[in-house]
Design an enzyme around this catalytic site. Sequence first.
Site, PDB file in Angstrom:
ATOM      1  N   ASP A 142     -50.559 -79.900 -26.736  1.00 45.10           N
ATOM      2  CA  ASP A 142     -50.939 -79.962 -25.578  1.00 45.10           C
ATOM      3  C   ASP A 142     -50.081 -81.779 -25.123  1.00 45.10           C
ATOM      4  O   ASP A 142     -50.501 -82.120 -24.019  1.00 45.10           O
ATOM      5  CB  ASP A 142     -51.967 -80.750 -24.995  1.00 45.10           C
ATOM      6  N   ASP A 159     -60.255 -77.079 -28.496  1.00 50.09           N
ATOM      7  CA  ASP A 159     -59.867 -76.068 -28.485  1.00 50.09           C
ATOM      8  C   ASP A 159     -58.098 -75.631 -28.814  1.00 50.09           C
ATOM      9  O   ASP A 159     -57.680 -74.087 -28.813  1.00 50.09           O
ATOM     10  CB  ASP A 159     -60.079 -75.785 -26.873  1.00 50.09           C
ATOM     11  N   HIS A 160     -57.820 -76.170 -30.097  1.00 50.77           N
ATOM     12  CA  HIS A 160     -57.251 -76.053 -31.188  1.00 50.77           C
ATOM     13  C   HIS A 160     -57.119 -75.943 -32.171  1.00 50.77           C
ATOM     14  O   HIS A 160     -56.238 -75.266 -33.265  1.00 50.77           O
ATOM     15  CB  HIS A 160     -56.186 -77.087 -30.892  1.00 50.77           C
ATOM     16  N   HIS A 183     -52.864 -81.111 -33.101  1.00 50.19           N
ATOM     17  CA  HIS A 183     -53.960 -82.166 -32.506  1.00 50.19           C
ATOM     18  C   HIS A 183     -55.903 -81.473 -32.853  1.00 50.19           C
ATOM     19  O   HIS A 183     -55.547 -80.661 -33.051  1.00 50.19           O
ATOM     20  CB  HIS A 183     -53.938 -83.178 -31.264  1.00 50.19           C
ATOM     21  N   HIS A 241     -51.304 -74.398 -23.236  1.00 49.86           N
ATOM     22  CA  HIS A 241     -51.739 -73.966 -22.435  1.00 49.86           C
ATOM     23  C   HIS A 241     -51.368 -73.616 -21.083  1.00 49.86           C
ATOM     24  O   HIS A 241     -50.088 -73.688 -21.214  1.00 49.86           O
ATOM     25  CB  HIS A 241     -53.013 -74.670 -21.426  1.00 49.86           C
ATOM     26  N   HIS A 272     -58.626 -81.667 -31.197  1.00 50.60           N
ATOM     27  CA  HIS A 272     -58.916 -80.670 -30.230  1.00 50.60           C
ATOM     28  C   HIS A 272     -59.861 -79.844 -30.887  1.00 50.60           C
ATOM     29  O   HIS A 272     -58.827 -79.249 -30.362  1.00 50.60           O
ATOM     30  CB  HIS A 272     -59.054 -80.732 -28.215  1.00 50.60           C
ATOM     31  N   HIS A 320     -51.176 -88.049 -25.443  1.00 50.91           N
ATOM     32  CA  HIS A 320     -52.103 -86.644 -25.425  1.00 50.91           C
ATOM     33  C   HIS A 320     -53.179 -86.979 -25.870  1.00 50.91           C
ATOM     34  O   HIS A 320     -54.637 -87.650 -25.576  1.00 50.91           O
ATOM     35  CB  HIS A 320     -52.170 -85.450 -25.258  1.00 50.91           C
TER      36      HIS A 320
HETATM   37 FE    FE Z   1     -55.585 -77.942 -25.077  1.00 50.76          FE
HETATM   38 ZN    ZN Z   2     -55.836 -81.203 -26.336  1.00 50.28          ZN
END
Ligand code: FE
Ligand code: ZN
Length: 258
Positions: free
Chosen positions: A130, A59-60, A55, A168, A57, A113
Amino acid sequence: MEDVLHACAFEDNYIWLIRGKSPDRVAIVDPGDAGPVLAALEKQRLTPVAILCTHHHGDHVGGVADILKVYSIPVYGPARERISTLTHRLQDGDRITLPELDLEFEVLDVPGHTAGHIAYVGADMLFCGDTMFSAGCGRLFEGTAEQMHQSLSRFAALPEATQVYCGHEYTEANLRFALAVEPDNPDSGAYHVRARERRSQNLPTLPSTIGLERRVNPFLRSGQPGVRRAAEKQAGRTLVSEVEVFAAVRRWKDSFRG
Ligand code: FE
Ligand code: ZN
C-alpha cells in the site's frame, strides 16, 4: 520466465501469486484472506513455497494463519512491524532467495503508509503493498510526508520496465484525481480510458510499470511545474520544496471527491 497470478479479496485487494521456473510453485504476496488463496491454489493445482508480507494491516496479513494450517511454509515480512506469524523478519537491503521459483528479491524499507512497510524488488518486478498504487499512493497512517516522498522516490528510480504490483485496485479513482491535478497530461487521459475499459470488463488494471507511473502518478511528480502550480493553488500558498508539494497533493487527495 516468471509470471504472476492473482486472487481477489474483500472489495479491491489483490493477493499476488508469483510463479517462477516450476509452473506449479508460487509465492503468495499479502494474503489478507485465506479463502480465495486456498481456492486459487486448489483450482490451479499450485503449491505455495513462501508468503511475503509488506505491512501489518489486516487486509494484507489476515489470511496468513489459516494458510499456515494447510501449508507449512516460511513467512517473510517487515522486521519493524508486529506480525505474529512471521518466520523471517526483513529490513532494508536484505535479500530473500526462493530456490523453488529460482527468484531472488531485495527488500526496500518504504515507510509512510505504515512505519515499517517494506517492498520486494526482483526479476523486474516490484511488490509495493500500500505504499504506491497505480496513479496514487497510500494514505499516511503512521509515517510522514517526507518519509513517503522518499519511499516513492526509491520506486521512481527503478528501471522503467519494472512491473508494478500494488495491493489494491484503485487505478480508476486515482486517475480521476490525477487528472484534477494535471488536466492536460495526455498519458493520464489515455490511461484513464484504458483503465475504465479494463474495469468495465472486470479485468485488473495492474501490473503497471515504473515508466508509466513516472508519467501519470502525481505523487511521483512533485518536481513537475504543473503539479507544483496545482498544489500551490489548492494550498493557497507558495510551496518551497518537492516534499511540500507532495504533502499538499496528499492532503488534497485525502478530501478529494471526484
Ligand atoms: Fe491495504
Ligand atoms: Zn494498508
